[in-house]
Design an enzyme around this catalytic site. Structure first.
Site, PDB file in Angstrom:
ATOM      1  N   LEU A 182       0.827  -1.211   0.000  1.00  0.00           N
ATOM      2  CA  LEU A 182       0.000   0.000   0.000  1.00  0.00           C
ATOM      3  C   LEU A 182       0.862   1.263   0.000  1.00  0.00           C
ATOM      4  O   LEU A 182       0.660   2.166   0.804  1.00  0.00           O
ATOM      5  CB  LEU A 182      -0.948  -0.017   1.205  1.00  0.00           C
ATOM      6  CG  LEU A 182      -2.171  -0.919   1.041  1.00  0.00           C
ATOM      7  CD1 LEU A 182      -2.869  -1.128   2.391  1.00  0.00           C
ATOM      8  CD2 LEU A 182      -3.154  -0.336   0.030  1.00  0.00           C
ATOM      9  N   VAL A 224       2.282   4.582  -2.398  1.00  0.00           N
ATOM     10  CA  VAL A 224       1.494   5.580  -3.120  1.00  0.00           C
ATOM     11  C   VAL A 224       0.869   4.988  -4.378  1.00  0.00           C
ATOM     12  O   VAL A 224      -0.296   5.268  -4.703  1.00  0.00           O
ATOM     13  CB  VAL A 224       2.355   6.843  -3.408  1.00  0.00           C
ATOM     14  CG1 VAL A 224       3.580   6.511  -4.233  1.00  0.00           C
ATOM     15  CG2 VAL A 224       1.562   7.916  -4.113  1.00  0.00           C
ATOM     16  N   SER A 281       2.771   3.332 -15.718  1.00  0.00           N
ATOM     17  CA  SER A 281       3.215   4.731 -15.745  1.00  0.00           C
ATOM     18  C   SER A 281       2.043   5.666 -15.546  1.00  0.00           C
ATOM     19  O   SER A 281       0.943   5.417 -16.024  1.00  0.00           O
ATOM     20  CB  SER A 281       3.908   5.067 -17.057  1.00  0.00           C
ATOM     21  OG  SER A 281       4.260   6.454 -17.051  1.00  0.00           O
ATOM     22  N   LYS A 301       8.579  -0.647 -20.378  1.00  0.00           N
ATOM     23  CA  LYS A 301       8.469   0.417 -19.370  1.00  0.00           C
ATOM     24  C   LYS A 301       9.830   1.074 -19.126  1.00  0.00           C
ATOM     25  O   LYS A 301       9.932   2.295 -18.942  1.00  0.00           O
ATOM     26  CB  LYS A 301       7.912  -0.149 -18.051  1.00  0.00           C
ATOM     27  CG  LYS A 301       7.925   0.849 -16.881  1.00  0.00           C
ATOM     28  CD  LYS A 301       6.984   2.005 -17.134  1.00  0.00           C
ATOM     29  CE  LYS A 301       6.915   3.136 -16.137  1.00  0.00           C
ATOM     30  NZ  LYS A 301       7.437   3.170 -14.848  1.00  0.00           N
ATOM     31  N   HIS A 341      10.386   3.393 -21.941  1.00  0.00           N
ATOM     32  CA  HIS A 341       9.493   4.551 -21.705  1.00  0.00           C
ATOM     33  C   HIS A 341      10.190   5.535 -20.766  1.00  0.00           C
ATOM     34  O   HIS A 341      10.234   6.742 -21.021  1.00  0.00           O
ATOM     35  CB  HIS A 341       8.170   4.054 -21.098  1.00  0.00           C
ATOM     36  CG  HIS A 341       7.334   5.129 -20.451  1.00  0.00           C
ATOM     37  ND1 HIS A 341       7.663   5.717 -19.246  1.00  0.00           N
ATOM     38  CD2 HIS A 341       6.185   5.734 -20.846  1.00  0.00           C
ATOM     39  CE1 HIS A 341       6.761   6.620 -18.938  1.00  0.00           C
ATOM     40  NE2 HIS A 341       5.848   6.642 -19.892  1.00  0.00           N
ATOM     41  N   ASN A 342      10.745   5.024 -19.683  1.00  0.00           N
ATOM     42  CA  ASN A 342      11.393   5.909 -18.714  1.00  0.00           C
ATOM     43  C   ASN A 342      12.656   6.551 -19.289  1.00  0.00           C
ATOM     44  O   ASN A 342      12.981   7.688 -18.962  1.00  0.00           O
ATOM     45  CB  ASN A 342      11.732   5.134 -17.437  1.00  0.00           C
ATOM     46  CG  ASN A 342      10.504   4.887 -16.583  1.00  0.00           C
ATOM     47  OD1 ASN A 342       9.383   4.910 -17.073  1.00  0.00           O
ATOM     48  ND2 ASN A 342      10.710   4.628 -15.306  1.00  0.00           N
ATOM     49  N   GLU A 402      11.546   9.355 -21.220  1.00  0.00           N
ATOM     50  CA  GLU A 402      11.113  10.378 -20.246  1.00  0.00           C
ATOM     51  C   GLU A 402      12.326  11.174 -19.720  1.00  0.00           C
ATOM     52  O   GLU A 402      12.271  12.407 -19.643  1.00  0.00           O
ATOM     53  CB  GLU A 402      10.389   9.659 -19.100  1.00  0.00           C
ATOM     54  CG  GLU A 402       9.882  10.532 -17.996  1.00  0.00           C
ATOM     55  CD  GLU A 402       9.328   9.674 -16.841  1.00  0.00           C
ATOM     56  OE1 GLU A 402       8.589   8.694 -17.084  1.00  0.00           O
ATOM     57  OE2 GLU A 402       9.642   9.990 -15.681  1.00  0.00           O
ATOM     58  N   ARG A 440      43.049   0.373 -36.415  1.00  0.00           N
ATOM     59  CA  ARG A 440      42.875  -0.929 -35.758  1.00  0.00           C
ATOM     60  C   ARG A 440      43.680  -2.005 -36.477  1.00  0.00           C
ATOM     61  O   ARG A 440      44.275  -2.893 -35.871  1.00  0.00           O
ATOM     62  CB  ARG A 440      41.380  -1.312 -35.721  1.00  0.00           C
ATOM     63  CG  ARG A 440      40.562  -0.407 -34.813  1.00  0.00           C
ATOM     64  CD  ARG A 440      39.091  -0.800 -34.814  1.00  0.00           C
ATOM     65  NE  ARG A 440      38.880  -2.095 -34.201  1.00  0.00           N
ATOM     66  CZ  ARG A 440      38.288  -3.127 -34.786  1.00  0.00           C
ATOM     67  NH1 ARG A 440      37.854  -3.022 -36.033  1.00  0.00           N
ATOM     68  NH2 ARG A 440      38.143  -4.266 -34.158  1.00  0.00           N
TER      69      ARG A 440
HETATM   70  P1  NBP Z   1       7.637   2.160  -2.765  1.00  0.00           P
HETATM   71  O1  NBP Z   1       8.562   1.858  -3.867  1.00  0.00           O
HETATM   72  O2  NBP Z   1       8.006   3.228  -1.829  1.00  0.00           O
HETATM   73  O3  NBP Z   1       7.330   0.794  -2.000  1.00  0.00           O
HETATM   74  C1  NBP Z   1       6.515   0.823  -0.870  1.00  0.00           C
HETATM   75  C2  NBP Z   1       5.864  -0.502  -0.605  1.00  0.00           C
HETATM   76  O4  NBP Z   1       6.794  -1.595  -0.680  1.00  0.00           O
HETATM   77  C3  NBP Z   1       5.300  -0.512   0.792  1.00  0.00           C
HETATM   78  O5  NBP Z   1       4.054  -1.123   0.749  1.00  0.00           O
HETATM   79  C4  NBP Z   1       6.318  -1.336   1.544  1.00  0.00           C
HETATM   80  O6  NBP Z   1       5.816  -1.963   2.707  1.00  0.00           O
HETATM   81  C5  NBP Z   1       6.647  -2.375   0.524  1.00  0.00           C
HETATM   82  N1  NBP Z   1       7.843  -3.179   0.806  1.00  0.00           N
HETATM   83  C6  NBP Z   1       9.144  -2.835   0.821  1.00  0.00           C
HETATM   84 BR1  NBP Z   1       9.763  -1.131   0.566  1.00  0.00          BR
HETATM   85  N2  NBP Z   1       9.960  -3.848   1.108  1.00  0.00           N
HETATM   86  C7  NBP Z   1       9.140  -4.910   1.282  1.00  0.00           C
HETATM   87  C8  NBP Z   1       9.380  -6.265   1.590  1.00  0.00           C
HETATM   88  N3  NBP Z   1      10.628  -6.737   1.759  1.00  0.00           N
HETATM   89  N4  NBP Z   1       8.307  -7.076   1.740  1.00  0.00           N
HETATM   90  C9  NBP Z   1       7.066  -6.605   1.578  1.00  0.00           C
HETATM   91  N5  NBP Z   1       6.768  -5.322   1.254  1.00  0.00           N
HETATM   92  C10 NBP Z   1       7.801  -4.487   1.110  1.00  0.00           C
HETATM   93  O7  NBP Z   1       6.148   2.492  -3.281  1.00  0.00           O
HETATM   94  P2  NBP Z   1       5.611   3.158  -4.608  1.00  0.00           P
HETATM   95  O8  NBP Z   1       6.188   4.517  -4.809  1.00  0.00           O
HETATM   96  O9  NBP Z   1       4.147   2.992  -4.517  1.00  0.00           O
HETATM   97  O10 NBP Z   1       6.194   2.234  -5.784  1.00  0.00           O
HETATM   98  C11 NBP Z   1       5.862   0.864  -5.931  1.00  0.00           C
HETATM   99  C12 NBP Z   1       6.526   0.379  -7.197  1.00  0.00           C
HETATM  100  O11 NBP Z   1       5.973   1.102  -8.320  1.00  0.00           O
HETATM  101  C13 NBP Z   1       8.038   0.606  -7.254  1.00  0.00           C
HETATM  102  O12 NBP Z   1       8.651  -0.418  -7.973  1.00  0.00           O
HETATM  103  C14 NBP Z   1       8.151   1.903  -8.057  1.00  0.00           C
HETATM  104  O13 NBP Z   1       9.395   2.027  -8.701  1.00  0.00           O
HETATM  105  C15 NBP Z   1       7.017   1.730  -9.045  1.00  0.00           C
HETATM  106  N6  NBP Z   1       6.476   2.972  -9.605  1.00  0.00           N
HETATM  107  C16 NBP Z   1       6.349   4.080  -8.840  1.00  0.00           C
HETATM  108  C17 NBP Z   1       5.818   5.246  -9.396  1.00  0.00           C
HETATM  109  C18 NBP Z   1       5.639   6.495  -8.578  1.00  0.00           C
HETATM  110  O14 NBP Z   1       5.277   7.522  -9.160  1.00  0.00           O
HETATM  111  N7  NBP Z   1       5.848   6.441  -7.257  1.00  0.00           N
HETATM  112  C19 NBP Z   1       5.401   5.241 -10.731  1.00  0.00           C
HETATM  113  C20 NBP Z   1       5.515   4.066 -11.475  1.00  0.00           C
HETATM  114  C21 NBP Z   1       6.053   2.945 -10.900  1.00  0.00           C
HETATM  115  P3  NBP Z   1       5.962  -1.240   4.155  1.00  0.00           P
HETATM  116  O15 NBP Z   1       4.818  -0.287   4.240  1.00  0.00           O
HETATM  117  O16 NBP Z   1       5.864  -2.358   5.097  1.00  0.00           O
HETATM  118  O17 NBP Z   1       7.290  -0.559   4.181  1.00  0.00           O
END
Ligand code: NBP
Length: 472
Positions: free
Chosen positions: A11, A13, A129, A183, A186-187, A190, A449
């Site tokens: 859970l 963002v 994304s 993806k 894509h990045n 970006e 070379r």
């Molecule tokens: P985060 O990348 O900050 O991950 C947070 C979540 O991972 C929390 O629920 C956390 O649980 C859980 N977690 C971690 Br950290 N280690 C864990 C483990 N060993 N076992 C179980 N759960 C674990 O969150 P996010 O920004 O929502 O991104 C999620 C994914 O989406 C990432 O791969 C990110 O690169 C990708 N992404 C992000 C965006 C963006 O705009 N933020 C956009 C596109 C893709 P906890 O609450 O217990 O710490």
């Protein structure tokens, strides 16, 4: 509440917004998070009153889901994904499906697909994304894995995705790690576009002395053009107009000039180098971030290393300068897309991904960070020729290059004369000039070379492999 249609682990963002999106689209959900407090906060906040049930153990989580289970993992990329897979696997049954929606490295996804499929589970590596807002309202999604696994999630993801005039911004990408590969690219694109827009801002500010509002007006005008209408140009205008609540001045000028990165830009460049794809604009953007992080060194060098200074050359009046700067921005954006698409084409052949290039352009038209009007032209170009080796030789893009190249060259020359770094503009100019040169000077490289290492060479006037004793 009955069994949930859809399960979410993580859970953060992205996870909380995606599960709200799924629920809004009629998929009752079950959520689990490693740290219980986050689950409680979500259930008391955004998840309250919805068709969403919490679970506080993995046993409870799987018990609350209908079978076959569809479980989205939105956790930090890397070891956390393997940890979650290892923890949940003992509770899964044949036919259950895991989806990794994080920014995982595509080679990790290849490994996970092979492992999970061999255990009779499904596994989809899905790039997502759109940031938090996109996750909630409709992201662009890039799922890869077996077609059977995709079929099991198609009804879910097509409803959750952003919708554009010709359909949802999601499609089956291909086998293995292809979804995460797309993806990643894509990045990479970006990264390129963000740096391009930053260079345009820098020139307007430092050479033309324009303030934030004036520069924002230019971005607003650009956003009304077919070539530059895009989400990133739109938010650049917003960033430039935003004031610091403390003193009412432009907030961007208070922000430290050190850009972060989480890996996808680096993976794009490394993979391109490994596969022999030319991505100099994207590399220049990545290196721009690396350079930006060397703040103390740059500040010290500023007083040691002398060169041309701002004011040493003129781009003309602001009105005269805006045309060439727009040329530079348009061609550099086209180069970023052209390089990304070429990398996809090469990777598709190398990895047997069988990527559908028009479909990839289509799903990037909405929801994602690089959404832009230009993607319709990219879609049309690959529809006209699915094997197009480089976007720039499509007639519409060739016309853009031919009309705008003098403007780009003028901007790069004026930036050099003013001592202002424009890494994406200058590398784009070299990229285009190299690509449109039938005979490059690598004949001399081949001679060297062969001279020092007997590496042999081919001749232009006859077939065969040749060696010369150059040093006799
Ligand atoms: P985060 O990348 O900050 O991950 C947070 C979540 O991972 C929390 O629920 C956390 O649980 C859980 N977690 C971690 Br950290 N280690 C864990 C483990 N060993 N076992 C179980 N759960 C674990 O969150 P996010 O920004 O929502 O991104 C999620 C994914 O989406 C990432 O791969 C990110 O690169 C990708 N992404 C992000 C965006 C963006 O705009 N933020 C956009 C596109 C893709 P906890 O609450 O217990 O710490």
């Amino acid at each position: 509440m009955g069994k949930g249609h859809f399960g979410l682990i993580g859970l953060g963002v992205m996870g909380e917004n995606l599960v709200l999106n799924a629920e809004r689209n009629g998929f009752s959900s079950v959520v689990y998070n490693r740290t219980r407090q986050k689950t409680d906060e979500f259930m008391a906040g955004g998840g309250a009153g919805k068709q969403i049930q919490p679970a506080y153990s993995l046993q409870e989580f799987v018990d609350k889901l209908e079978r076959p289970r569809r479980i989205l993992m939105m956790v930090k990329a890397g070891g956390a994904v393997d940890a979650v897979i290892d923890q949940i696997s003992p509770y899964l049954e044949a036919g259950d499906l895991l989806i990794d929606g994080g920014n995982s490295e595509y080679k990790d996804t290849e490994r996970r697909v092979a492992k999970l499929e061999s255990q009779s589970f499904g596994f989809i590596g899905m790039g997502v994304s759109g940031g938090a807002k996109g996750a909630l309202e409709g992201p662009s999604m890039m799922p890869g894995g077996t077609k059977a696994s995709y079929d099991a999630i198609e009804s879910l993801v097509t409803k959750m995705a952003a919708q554009v005039e010709d359909g949802p911004c999601v499609t089956y990408i291909g086998p293995g790690g292809s979804g995460h590969f797309v993806k990643t690219v894509h990045n990479g694109i970006e990264y390129g576009i963000e740096q391009i827009l930053a260079e345009a801002y820098d020139l307007m500010k430092r050479v033309k002395g324009m303030n934030g509002e004036q520069i924002a007006d230019v971005f607003k005008a650009w956003n009304a053009t077919e070539e530059l209408n895009s989400y990133l140009v739109e938010i650049t205008e917003v960033c430039l107009r935003t004031k610091d609540p403390d003193d009412g001045t432009d907030l961007v000028e208070k922000i430290m000039d050190q850009a972060g990165q989480k890996g996808t830009g680096l993976w794009t460049v490394v993979t391109a180098l490994e596969m022999g794809a030319s991505v100099p604009t994207i590399y220049a953007a990545l290196n721009g971030r690396v350079m930006s992080s060397m703040k103390p060194q740059r500040q010290k060098a500023e007083s040691i290393l002398k060169g041309p200074a701002v004011g040493d050359a003129d781009l003309g009046s602001p009105a005269d300068a805006m045309g060439p700067i727009m040329d530079a921005v348009v061609l550099s954006c086209i180069a970023s897309y052209a390089q990304g698409m070429e990398l996809l084409r090469i990777a598709s052949a190398d990895n047997n991904y069988n990527l559908n290039m028009p479909s990839i352009a289509q799903i990037w038209k909405g929801g994602c960070i690089i959404r832009a009007k230009l993607l319709k032209r990219i879609q049309d170009a690959f529809n006209a020729d699915p094997q197009l080796p480089n976007l720039m030789i499509d007639p519409w893009f060739a016309d853009q290059v031919n009309r705008r190249l003098p403007g780009l060259a003028k901007v790069v020359a004026a930036s050099a004369a003013n001592g202002i770094p424009v890494p994406t503009f200058s590398s784009t100019l070299d990229y285009i000039n190299s690509y449109r040169t039938g005979r490059l000077p690598q004949n001399l490289v081949q001679a060297m070379r062969d001279c020092f290492g007997s590496h042999t060479y081919q001749r232009v006037d006859r077939d065969g492999t040749f060696h010369t004793e150059w040093l006799q």
